[in-house]
Motif scaffolding. Structure first.
Motif, PDB file in Angstrom:
ATOM      1  N   LEU A 621       0.825  -1.208   0.000  1.00  0.00           N
ATOM      2  CA  LEU A 621       0.000   0.000   0.000  1.00  0.00           C
ATOM      3  C   LEU A 621       0.860   1.259   0.000  1.00  0.00           C
ATOM      4  CD1 LEU A 621      -2.787  -1.072   2.535  1.00  0.00           C
ATOM      5  CD2 LEU A 621      -3.007  -0.831   0.056  1.00  0.00           C
ATOM      6  N   LYS A 622       1.977   1.223   0.714  1.00  0.00           N
ATOM      7  CA  LYS A 622       2.873   2.377   0.755  1.00  0.00           C
ATOM      8  C   LYS A 622       3.496   2.616  -0.622  1.00  0.00           C
ATOM      9  CE  LYS A 622       5.276   2.727   4.446  1.00  0.00           C
ATOM     10  NZ  LYS A 622       6.333   2.528   5.485  1.00  0.00           N
ATOM     11  N   VAL A 623       3.885   1.528  -1.306  1.00  0.00           N
ATOM     12  CA  VAL A 623       4.455   1.675  -2.646  1.00  0.00           C
ATOM     13  C   VAL A 623       3.432   2.286  -3.589  1.00  0.00           C
ATOM     14  CG1 VAL A 623       5.425   0.463  -4.624  1.00  0.00           C
ATOM     15  CG2 VAL A 623       6.067  -0.230  -2.315  1.00  0.00           C
ATOM     16  N   ILE A 624       2.175   1.822  -3.491  1.00  0.00           N
ATOM     17  CA  ILE A 624       1.117   2.359  -4.357  1.00  0.00           C
ATOM     18  C   ILE A 624       0.943   3.855  -4.111  1.00  0.00           C
ATOM     19  CG2 ILE A 624      -1.368   2.290  -4.817  1.00  0.00           C
ATOM     20  CD1 ILE A 624      -1.233  -0.737  -4.211  1.00  0.00           C
ATOM     21  N   ALA A 625       1.012   4.264  -2.834  1.00  0.00           N
ATOM     22  CA  ALA A 625       0.874   5.680  -2.518  1.00  0.00           C
ATOM     23  C   ALA A 625       2.034   6.494  -3.083  1.00  0.00           C
ATOM     24  CB  ALA A 625       0.783   5.864  -1.004  1.00  0.00           C
ATOM     25  N   HIS A 626       3.237   5.885  -3.115  1.00  0.00           N
ATOM     26  CA  HIS A 626       4.410   6.594  -3.625  1.00  0.00           C
ATOM     27  C   HIS A 626       4.508   6.548  -5.149  1.00  0.00           C
ATOM     28  CE1 HIS A 626       6.921   6.429   0.357  1.00  0.00           C
ATOM     29  NE2 HIS A 626       5.768   7.073   0.480  1.00  0.00           N
ATOM     30  N   ALA A 627       3.609   5.794  -5.781  1.00  0.00           N
ATOM     31  CA  ALA A 627       3.648   5.681  -7.247  1.00  0.00           C
ATOM     32  C   ALA A 627       2.399   6.288  -7.863  1.00  0.00           C
ATOM     33  CB  ALA A 627       3.793   4.219  -7.649  1.00  0.00           C
ATOM     34  N   ALA A 628       1.955   7.391  -7.287  1.00  0.00           N
ATOM     35  CA  ALA A 628       0.724   8.024  -7.771  1.00  0.00           C
ATOM     36  C   ALA A 628       0.954   8.904  -8.987  1.00  0.00           C
ATOM     37  CB  ALA A 628       0.099   8.852  -6.643  1.00  0.00           C
ATOM     38  N   GLY A 629       2.197   9.102  -9.369  1.00  0.00           N
ATOM     39  CA  GLY A 629       2.470   9.951 -10.523  1.00  0.00           C
ATOM     40  C   GLY A 629       2.001   9.325 -11.827  1.00  0.00           C
ATOM     41  N   GLY A 630       1.872  10.145 -12.849  1.00  0.00           N
ATOM     42  CA  GLY A 630       1.389   9.659 -14.131  1.00  0.00           C
ATOM     43  C   GLY A 630       2.484   9.266 -15.095  1.00  0.00           C
ATOM     44  N   ASP A 631       3.735   9.306 -14.690  1.00  0.00           N
ATOM     45  CA  ASP A 631       4.820   8.947 -15.595  1.00  0.00           C
ATOM     46  C   ASP A 631       4.881   7.438 -15.776  1.00  0.00           C
ATOM     47  OD1 ASP A 631       7.283   8.018 -13.556  1.00  0.00           O
ATOM     48  OD2 ASP A 631       5.824   9.410 -12.683  1.00  0.00           O
ATOM     49  N   GLU A 632       5.606   7.013 -16.788  1.00  0.00           N
ATOM     50  CA  GLU A 632       5.664   5.597 -17.135  1.00  0.00           C
ATOM     51  C   GLU A 632       6.267   4.764 -16.013  1.00  0.00           C
ATOM     52  OE1 GLU A 632       7.669   2.667 -20.524  1.00  0.00           O
ATOM     53  OE2 GLU A 632       7.888   4.853 -20.644  1.00  0.00           O
ATOM     54  N   ILE A 633       7.315   5.271 -15.386  1.00  0.00           N
ATOM     55  CA  ILE A 633       7.966   4.506 -14.318  1.00  0.00           C
ATOM     56  C   ILE A 633       7.018   4.305 -13.158  1.00  0.00           C
ATOM     57  CG2 ILE A 633       9.818   4.611 -12.605  1.00  0.00           C
ATOM     58  CD1 ILE A 633      11.561   5.952 -14.630  1.00  0.00           C
ATOM     59  N   SER A 634       6.325   5.357 -12.728  1.00  0.00           N
ATOM     60  CA  SER A 634       5.385   5.231 -11.611  1.00  0.00           C
ATOM     61  C   SER A 634       4.253   4.279 -11.954  1.00  0.00           C
ATOM     62  CB  SER A 634       4.825   6.612 -11.242  1.00  0.00           C
ATOM     63  OG  SER A 634       5.842   7.458 -10.755  1.00  0.00           O
ATOM     64  N   THR A 635       3.814   4.304 -13.200  1.00  0.00           N
ATOM     65  CA  THR A 635       2.738   3.394 -13.613  1.00  0.00           C
ATOM     66  C   THR A 635       3.176   1.940 -13.488  1.00  0.00           C
ATOM     67  OG1 THR A 635       1.854   5.056 -15.133  1.00  0.00           O
ATOM     68  CG2 THR A 635       1.215   2.758 -15.503  1.00  0.00           C
ATOM     69  N   ARG A 636       4.384   1.637 -13.932  1.00  0.00           N
ATOM     70  CA  ARG A 636       4.878   0.268 -13.848  1.00  0.00           C
ATOM     71  C   ARG A 636       5.064  -0.171 -12.394  1.00  0.00           C
ATOM     72  NH1 ARG A 636      10.031  -0.040 -17.578  1.00  0.00           N
ATOM     73  NH2 ARG A 636       9.913  -2.223 -16.924  1.00  0.00           N
ATOM     74  N   ILE A 637       5.549   0.746 -11.556  1.00  0.00           N
ATOM     75  CA  ILE A 637       5.710   0.418 -10.133  1.00  0.00           C
ATOM     76  C   ILE A 637       4.352   0.140  -9.500  1.00  0.00           C
ATOM     77  CG2 ILE A 637       6.338   1.401  -7.902  1.00  0.00           C
ATOM     78  CD1 ILE A 637       8.652   2.775  -9.201  1.00  0.00           C
ATOM     79  N   ARG A 638       3.383   0.976  -9.823  1.00  0.00           N
ATOM     80  CA  ARG A 638       2.051   0.794  -9.244  1.00  0.00           C
ATOM     81  C   ARG A 638       1.450  -0.540  -9.682  1.00  0.00           C
ATOM     82  NH1 ARG A 638      -2.034   3.974  -7.112  1.00  0.00           N
ATOM     83  NH2 ARG A 638      -4.129   3.184  -7.511  1.00  0.00           N
ATOM     84  N   GLN A 639       1.586  -0.883 -10.947  1.00  0.00           N
ATOM     85  CA  GLN A 639       1.045  -2.155 -11.427  1.00  0.00           C
ATOM     86  C   GLN A 639       1.698  -3.333 -10.711  1.00  0.00           C
ATOM     87  OE1 GLN A 639       1.791  -1.909 -15.624  1.00  0.00           O
ATOM     88  NE2 GLN A 639      -0.028  -0.634 -16.052  1.00  0.00           N
ATOM     89  N   SER A 640       3.005  -3.266 -10.526  1.00  0.00           N
ATOM     90  CA  SER A 640       3.699  -4.340  -9.813  1.00  0.00           C
ATOM     91  C   SER A 640       3.212  -4.447  -8.379  1.00  0.00           C
ATOM     92  CB  SER A 640       5.211  -4.085  -9.834  1.00  0.00           C
ATOM     93  OG  SER A 640       5.707  -4.067 -11.149  1.00  0.00           O
ATOM     94  N   ALA A 641       3.022  -3.316  -7.715  1.00  0.00           N
ATOM     95  CA  ALA A 641       2.562  -3.335  -6.331  1.00  0.00           C
ATOM     96  C   ALA A 641       1.137  -3.864  -6.231  1.00  0.00           C
ATOM     97  CB  ALA A 641       2.657  -1.933  -5.740  1.00  0.00           C
ATOM     98  N   VAL A 642       0.272  -3.499  -7.180  1.00  0.00           N
ATOM     99  CA  VAL A 642      -1.116  -3.986  -7.165  1.00  0.00           C
ATOM    100  C   VAL A 642      -1.152  -5.494  -7.332  1.00  0.00           C
ATOM    101  CG1 VAL A 642      -3.285  -3.975  -8.452  1.00  0.00           C
ATOM    102  CG2 VAL A 642      -2.161  -1.804  -7.887  1.00  0.00           C
ATOM    103  N   ARG A 643      -0.316  -6.028  -8.245  1.00  0.00           N
ATOM    104  CA  ARG A 643      -0.278  -7.474  -8.432  1.00  0.00           C
ATOM    105  C   ARG A 643       0.229  -8.182  -7.174  1.00  0.00           C
ATOM    106  NH1 ARG A 643       1.914  -6.042 -13.571  1.00  0.00           N
ATOM    107  NH2 ARG A 643       4.005  -6.608 -12.850  1.00  0.00           N
ATOM    108  N   GLY A 644       1.260  -7.639  -6.567  1.00  0.00           N
ATOM    109  CA  GLY A 644       1.773  -8.248  -5.345  1.00  0.00           C
ATOM    110  C   GLY A 644       0.771  -8.183  -4.215  1.00  0.00           C
ATOM    111  N   LEU A 645       0.062  -7.051  -4.085  1.00  0.00           N
ATOM    112  CA  LEU A 645      -0.948  -6.903  -3.047  1.00  0.00           C
ATOM    113  C   LEU A 645      -2.077  -7.901  -3.245  1.00  0.00           C
ATOM    114  CD1 LEU A 645      -2.227  -5.328  -0.690  1.00  0.00           C
ATOM    115  CD2 LEU A 645      -3.145  -3.722  -2.373  1.00  0.00           C
ATOM    116  N   ALA A 646      -2.541  -8.054  -4.481  1.00  0.00           N
ATOM    117  CA  ALA A 646      -3.633  -8.997  -4.755  1.00  0.00           C
ATOM    118  C   ALA A 646      -3.227 -10.419  -4.401  1.00  0.00           C
ATOM    119  CB  ALA A 646      -4.036  -8.898  -6.227  1.00  0.00           C
ATOM    120  N   ALA A 647      -1.982 -10.786  -4.704  1.00  0.00           N
ATOM    121  CA  ALA A 647      -1.526 -12.143  -4.409  1.00  0.00           C
ATOM    122  C   ALA A 647      -1.535 -12.410  -2.909  1.00  0.00           C
ATOM    123  CB  ALA A 647      -0.125 -12.354  -4.984  1.00  0.00           C
ATOM    124  N   ILE A 648      -1.059 -11.459  -2.109  1.00  0.00           N
ATOM    125  CA  ILE A 648      -1.024 -11.659  -0.653  1.00  0.00           C
ATOM    126  C   ILE A 648      -2.445 -11.697  -0.084  1.00  0.00           C
ATOM    127  CG2 ILE A 648      -0.305 -10.631   1.536  1.00  0.00           C
ATOM    128  CD1 ILE A 648       1.959 -11.921   0.069  1.00  0.00           C
TER     129      ILE A 648
END
Length: 732
Positions: A621-648
């Motif tokens: 959740l903290k990573v998702i909050a830190h990846a709120a930007g609209g740039d490509e890097i933040s988008t990829r980080i957010r997607q990775s964090a969402v997938r990891g969160l869903a798995a747990i």
């Protein structure tokens, strides 16, 4: 005729000889020189790495010159760093003379030319090693082996040593080489009167000398201590030897830097045991046996600090109080401390001392063995950050450069400095990998330094010490002091760029070495945090250190994150995994998002860390909050964090982890109330399948709220229809 008359006289007829004082017809005959009381120029030590002389000056000065020499293989060794380091200590002692009354004092501040190799100090008195040569006779004793053989003198000696050690230990200074020839006690009347007159020891003026190998929190080592652990002597603590060996394995002086007062107390205990081994002269009667037992107990208590835990507050006051009680018990406070000198042991006799096995009252105590000194490590097995380590000569020259530039650097900590930027991070390139996905690095959010007032013009003395003060503040444990000092350094770079750049590089090197060392996690975390602060403020040396640390982390990640152990939890843990996760925790603390992803995965699945699904979810959740930007890097980080969160979260639902669900509900509800459809969906699952008893009404409500989001509509509607059947509860 007169000479013939004197020759015929019986030499035992002292009365006649005392009445007749004949004129001398030849040069005055000099008696044997005293090894203890002689003054004038005298070589004390002259060995491969150092020469110590007593100079024929008034007042008396001692000169210690560290040497450079070449061995039989042509390898050159330079010990002048230790002269520079001892001069650093002497400068600190001079500046705080009221606080350091029991340490040797410099005659004056060492000049630039002298600082390269020489240490010049005032006469601190006669060493304990030399006092042990003196055959003494108190009014109530026969001739003793040494002045400390009388019990109250022995106790006063140990008490004075504890008082002196407490002074340096209170300032987090550890001597590391406490023995008989590194402790001095003056006497009165001085100079030595001779002719059977009495003298007494001035225990209250006891001084510690020889701080070349000492360590201090405020004066960190930049070279490995050259005390040789392979030639351990009995007075050296096992704590010291273990730290020396650890530093030789790592190539950095980090283990020794963590030593504390216990090293010195053990050495004091060994010295006390050695001195008292021939027996102590106590007052007669039943007090004698009890006093000797108490003294023996005190000595063993000192030696036990070698294996005792580090305690706070310091134990010195308790030990001093115990000695005061023993002094009263042995009637030591009422005894005269004056004694006559009945002769001295020769060096040959001292060399025959047998240590703890001695029993006779007139046997010399063995001479102290020289500290085993090893050649400096020229090719250390480990170096962090290349060749950017800055040695003490540069620091001294920088201080002088500051003085020449006329810039006043010192400022009290209360002046404040630039505030620490919230979430300040350094951007790095992402290296994508398979699950867990590798995300990009952190973003740069440089701090806005506060405007510093124009410093006043310094006086010459203040300018000379400015560099030392700035260095001490940059090494402070307190972040506000460090930040204020770095603000001063940043301002200085505009007016004295070469000197300021040099000191900035040296501090970056120190913190970089601490970061790469096996130091405690708290020490490494502080080092990384300060390097990031400096890098974000525009320091290129700190940025290089941070980049090197991140690069090393990513390189190890390429190996560890591809193993079956990491992906599936099968097979043996890679050897480098534990250290890699420690480095990741440091980066995560400072906002590095890829490291935060790795840490969340490791905690969720128990990789190199204890499994903790709740902490894993919170990290995602903290990573998702830190990846709120609209740039490509933040988008990829957010997607990775969402997938990891869903798995747990799926694992928590499937395994009916009620404890985790109960702890996570408040955080998930906060996210769900703010409109997060994924959190609404998982709250429905937890309410239906995990909580006990199941709250189906809450589950249906959460599913319906999630269905309002087009991305979750189909999934949530389907779940709402299958409520109670898709994930049935286990029988109680």
């Amino acid at each position: 005729m007169v000479l013939n008359y004197l020759k015929r006289k019986n030499p035992d007829d002292g009365e006649i000889l005392e009445r007749r004082i004949e004129p001398r017809l030849g040069p005055e005959l000099c008696g044997a020189k005293s090894e203890v009381f002689d003054s004038g120029r005298k070589t004390i030590v002259d060995c491969a790495h150092v020469k110590v002389e007593r100079l024929e000056t008034y007042p008396v000065l001692f000169s210690k010159v560290f040497k450079e020499f070449e061995d039989s293989k042509g390898q050159r060794y330079d010990y002048r760093y230790w002269a520079e380091r001892e001069n650093f200590f002497l400068r600190e002692f001079l500046k705080k003379q009221n606080e350091f009354t029991h340490v040797v004092q410099a005659r004056h501040l060492i000049s630039e030319n002298e600082a390269a190799k020489q240490v010049l100090t005032c006469d601190a008195g006669i060493t304990i090693a030399d006092w042990l040569r003196v055959k003494s006779r108190y009014a109530d004793t026969a001739t003793l082996s040494h002045p400390f053989q009388r019990s109250d003198a022995f106790l006063r000696l140990i008490r004075a040593c504890l008082v002196a050690l407490k002074q340096i230990h209170d300032h987090r200074i550890v001597h590391c080489d406490i023995k008989e020839d590194n402790i001095c006690i003056p006497y009165a009347p001085n100079p030595f009167p001779g002719d059977g007159q009495k003298i007494h020891l001035e225990f209250e003026k006891l001084k510690l000398i020889d701080f070349a190998f000492s360590i201090a929190h405020a004066i960190p080592l930049t070279q490995i201590l050259v005390i040789n652990p392979d030639e351990r002597l009995p007075y050296q603590s096992e704590l010291l030897i273990s730290a020396l060996r650890s530093d030789r394995r790592s190539g950095c002086p980090n283990a020794v830097q963590q030593l504390d007062y216990r090293v010195d107390l053990f050495s004091l205990g060994y010295m006390a045991e050695k001195i008292s081994a021939a027996g102590l002269d106590c007052p007669p009667g039943p007090v004698d046996i009890r006093a000797l037992e108490d003294v023996r107990s005190l000595v063993q208590k000192l030696k036990a600090f070698d294996s005792a835990p580090n305690i706070c507050p310091l134990p010195h006051d308790g030990l001093i109080a115990e000695i005061d009680r023993l002094l009263v018990q042995t009637a030591g406070l009422s005894q005269s401390l004056e004694f006559k000198v009945d002769g001295e042991w020769t060096a040959e006799e001292m060399a025959q001392g047998q240590g703890a096995g001695r029993k006779t009252p007139m046997t010399p105590v063995a001479l102290p063995l020289p500290t085993p000194v090893s050649p400096p490590l020229t090719n250390a097995p480990y170096r962090s950050g290349g060749s950017s380590a800055i040695r003490m000569p540069l620091l001294l020259s920088l201080a002088l450069a500051f003085a020449g530039a006329g810039v006043f650097l010192y400022r009290e900590a209360g002046d404040g400095g630039s505030p620490s930027p919230s979430g300040a991070r350094i951007e790095k390139k992402e290296t994508p990998l398979a699950q867990p996905p590798l995300a990009p690095g952190t973003d740069i959010k440089p701090p806005v330094p506060s405007a510093a007032p124009s410093p006043p013009q310094p006086s010459p003395n203040a300018s000379a010490d400015a560099g030392d003060r700035l260095l001490a503040r940059l090494r402070s444990d307190e972040d506000p002091i460090f930040q204020a000092a770095f603000g001063d350094l940043t301002q200085l770079m505009t007016s004295s760029k070469p000197a300021a750049a040099g000191i900035a590089e040296s501090i970056a090197a120190e913190y970089g070495d601490a970061l790469a060392s096996p130091s405690p996690q708290a020490t490494r975390s502080r080092a990384l945090g300060r390097l990031i602060w400096m890098a974000n403020a525009g320091n290129p040396f700190a940025a290089q250190r941070v980049a090197a640390f991140e690069k090393h982390y990513d390189e190890v990640k390429q190996t560890v994150a591809k193993t079956v152990w990491w992906v599936r939890g099968q097979g043996a843990q890679p050897e480098e995994a534990a250290r890699w996760m420690e480095d990741g925790a440091l980066l995560a603390e400072n906002g590095d998002r890829p490291a935060m992803l790795d840490l969340a995965f490791a905690r969720g699945y128990g990789r190199a860390l204890k499994q903790d699904r709740v902490t894993s979810v919170e990290s995602y959740l903290k990573v998702i909050a830190h990846a709120a930007g609209g740039d490509e890097i933040s988008t990829r980080i957010r997607q990775s964090a969402v997938r990891g969160l869903a798995a747990i979260l799926n694992i928590i639902v499937e395994q009916k982890d009620q404890d985790a669900a109960k702890r996570l509900l408040p955080a998930l509800e906060s996210k769900a109330d703010s409109g997060a459809a994924d959190m609404q969906y998982y709250l429905g699952l937890l309410s239906e399948c995990v909580t006990h008893p199941a709250n189906l009404d809450a589950a249906r409500q959460w599913y319906r709220r999630a269905a309002a989001d087009p991305a979750w509509k189909r999934t949530a509607d389907h779940k709402a229809r299958l409520l109670g059947r898709w994930c049935p509860r286990r029988p109680v």
